[in-house]
Motif scaffolding. Structure first.
Motif, short mmCIF file in Angstrom:
data_model
loop_
_atom_site.label_atom_id
_atom_site.label_comp_id
_atom_site.label_asym_id
_atom_site.label_seq_id
_atom_site.Cartn_x
_atom_site.Cartn_y
_atom_site.Cartn_z
N MET A 55 0.83 -1.20 0.00
CA MET A 55 0.00 0.00 0.00
C MET A 55 0.87 1.26 0.00
O MET A 55 0.58 2.22 -0.70
CB MET A 55 -0.93 0.01 1.21
N VAL A 56 1.94 1.24 0.76
CA VAL A 56 2.86 2.38 0.82
C VAL A 56 3.56 2.56 -0.52
O VAL A 56 3.65 3.69 -1.04
CB VAL A 56 3.89 2.21 1.96
N ILE A 57 4.02 1.48 -1.11
CA ILE A 57 4.70 1.54 -2.41
C ILE A 57 3.77 2.14 -3.45
O ILE A 57 4.16 3.04 -4.21
CB ILE A 57 5.19 0.15 -2.84
N VAL A 58 2.53 1.68 -3.49
CA VAL A 58 1.56 2.18 -4.47
C VAL A 58 1.27 3.65 -4.22
O VAL A 58 1.21 4.46 -5.15
CB VAL A 58 0.27 1.34 -4.46
N SER A 59 1.11 4.02 -2.97
CA SER A 59 0.85 5.41 -2.63
C SER A 59 1.97 6.31 -3.14
O SER A 59 1.72 7.38 -3.72
CB SER A 59 0.72 5.54 -1.11
N GLU A 60 3.22 5.89 -2.96
CA GLU A 60 4.37 6.65 -3.44
C GLU A 60 4.36 6.75 -4.96
O GLU A 60 4.64 7.81 -5.52
CB GLU A 60 5.68 6.02 -2.96
N MET A 61 4.05 5.64 -5.63
CA MET A 61 4.03 5.63 -7.09
C MET A 61 2.94 6.56 -7.63
O MET A 61 3.18 7.32 -8.58
CB MET A 61 3.80 4.21 -7.60
N VAL A 62 1.77 6.51 -7.03
CA VAL A 62 0.65 7.34 -7.48
C VAL A 62 0.97 8.81 -7.25
O VAL A 62 0.76 9.64 -8.14
CB VAL A 62 -0.66 6.94 -6.76
N TYR A 63 1.50 9.12 -6.10
CA TYR A 63 1.83 10.51 -5.79
C TYR A 63 2.88 11.04 -6.78
O TYR A 63 2.73 12.14 -7.32
CB TYR A 63 2.32 10.63 -4.35
N ALA A 64 3.91 10.26 -7.04
CA ALA A 64 4.96 10.68 -7.97
C ALA A 64 4.41 10.89 -9.37
O ALA A 64 4.74 11.87 -10.05
CB ALA A 64 6.09 9.64 -7.99
N LYS A 65 3.53 9.99 -9.82
CA LYS A 65 2.96 10.11 -11.17
C LYS A 65 2.02 11.31 -11.25
O LYS A 65 1.99 12.00 -12.26
CB LYS A 65 2.24 8.82 -11.55
N ALA A 66 1.27 11.58 -10.20
CA ALA A 66 0.39 12.75 -10.19
C ALA A 66 1.21 14.03 -10.30
O ALA A 66 0.85 14.95 -11.03
CB ALA A 66 -0.48 12.76 -8.93
N LEU A 67 2.33 14.10 -9.58
CA LEU A 67 3.20 15.28 -9.67
C LEU A 67 3.82 15.39 -11.06
O LEU A 67 3.83 16.46 -11.66
CB LEU A 67 4.32 15.19 -8.63
N GLU A 68 4.31 14.28 -11.57
CA GLU A 68 4.96 14.26 -12.88
C GLU A 68 4.02 14.73 -13.99
O GLU A 68 4.42 15.48 -14.88
CB GLU A 68 5.44 12.83 -13.18
N THR A 69 2.77 14.28 -13.93
CA THR A 69 1.80 14.60 -14.98
C THR A 69 0.98 15.85 -14.67
O THR A 69 0.15 16.25 -15.48
CB THR A 69 0.85 13.42 -15.21
N LYS A 70 1.21 16.42 -13.48
CA LYS A 70 0.45 17.59 -13.03
C LYS A 70 -1.06 17.33 -13.04
O LYS A 70 -1.86 18.20 -13.36
CB LYS A 70 0.80 18.82 -13.87
N SER A 71 -1.42 16.10 -12.67
CA SER A 71 -2.84 15.70 -12.64
C SER A 71 -3.46 16.03 -11.30
O SER A 71 -2.91 15.68 -10.25
CB SER A 71 -2.96 14.20 -12.90
N ARG A 72 -4.59 16.72 -11.33
CA ARG A 72 -5.32 17.02 -10.11
C ARG A 72 -6.45 16.02 -9.88
O ARG A 72 -6.97 15.91 -8.78
CB ARG A 72 -5.93 18.43 -10.19
N TYR A 73 -6.84 15.32 -10.94
CA TYR A 73 -7.93 14.36 -10.85
C TYR A 73 -7.40 12.96 -11.14
O TYR A 73 -6.70 12.75 -12.14
CB TYR A 73 -9.03 14.71 -11.86
N LEU A 74 -7.73 12.03 -10.26
CA LEU A 74 -7.28 10.65 -10.40
C LEU A 74 -8.47 9.70 -10.36
O LEU A 74 -9.36 9.88 -9.52
CB LEU A 74 -6.32 10.27 -9.28
N LEU A 75 -8.47 8.75 -11.25
CA LEU A 75 -9.45 7.66 -11.22
C LEU A 75 -8.67 6.40 -10.92
O LEU A 75 -7.84 5.96 -11.72
CB LEU A 75 -10.21 7.54 -12.54
N MET A 76 -8.91 5.84 -9.75
CA MET A 76 -8.25 4.62 -9.31
C MET A 76 -9.16 3.46 -9.69
O MET A 76 -10.21 3.29 -9.08
CB MET A 76 -8.02 4.64 -7.80
N TYR A 77 -8.75 2.69 -10.68
CA TYR A 77 -9.56 1.56 -11.14
C TYR A 77 -9.01 0.29 -10.49
O TYR A 77 -8.03 -0.28 -10.94
CB TYR A 77 -9.55 1.45 -12.66
#
Length: 119
Positions: free
Chosen positions: A40-62
């Motif tokens: 869960m921690v690893i995924v959280s870090e990956m998602v956060y990094a990708k959101a910053l990288e892509t400058k995405s404010r909206y996320l859909l977690m499927y």
């Protein structure tokens, strides 16, 4: 002379998450299973990094095909950790789709996150 051969089994594990940048949001696709806090921690870090990288404010977690087998204490821990380590998560809007194994855990996470100021 006798020669022994050692057969190596090569397993290619599915990544914990994959990403697709869409026009208005970042799609996060959960793979495999979640049955420990470390993943869960690893995924959280990956998602956060990708959101910053892509400058995405909206996320859909499927997470519909993701198998979730965690106790509710882990939900508390992941929300508390996100709040402490990545308070900027509160500026993101996240929607999550879960399958049958994740409904109870997902509802509890949503309740906790809303209480802590996450969207």
């Amino acid at each position: 002379m006798e020669i022994e051969y050692l057969a190596l089994k090569i397993s290619v594990e599915e990544p914990l998450v994959s990403f697709e940048l869409r026009e208005k949001y970042l799609l996060v696709i959960g793979n495999s299973k979640r049955d420990n806090f470390k993943d869960m921690v690893i995924v959280s870090e990956m998602v956060y990094a990708k959101a910053l990288e892509t400058k995405s404010r909206y996320l859909l977690m499927y997470y519909r095909s993701l198998y979730i087998n965690l106790n509710m204490n882990e939900a508390v821990n992941i929300v508390k950790r996100s709040e402490a380590v990545h308070p900027q998560f509160k500026s993101l809007t996240v929607a999550t789709v879960v399958g049958p194994s994740g409904v109870e855990f997902g509802q509890f996470c949503r309740h906790l996150a809303a209480q802590r100021g996450f969207n």
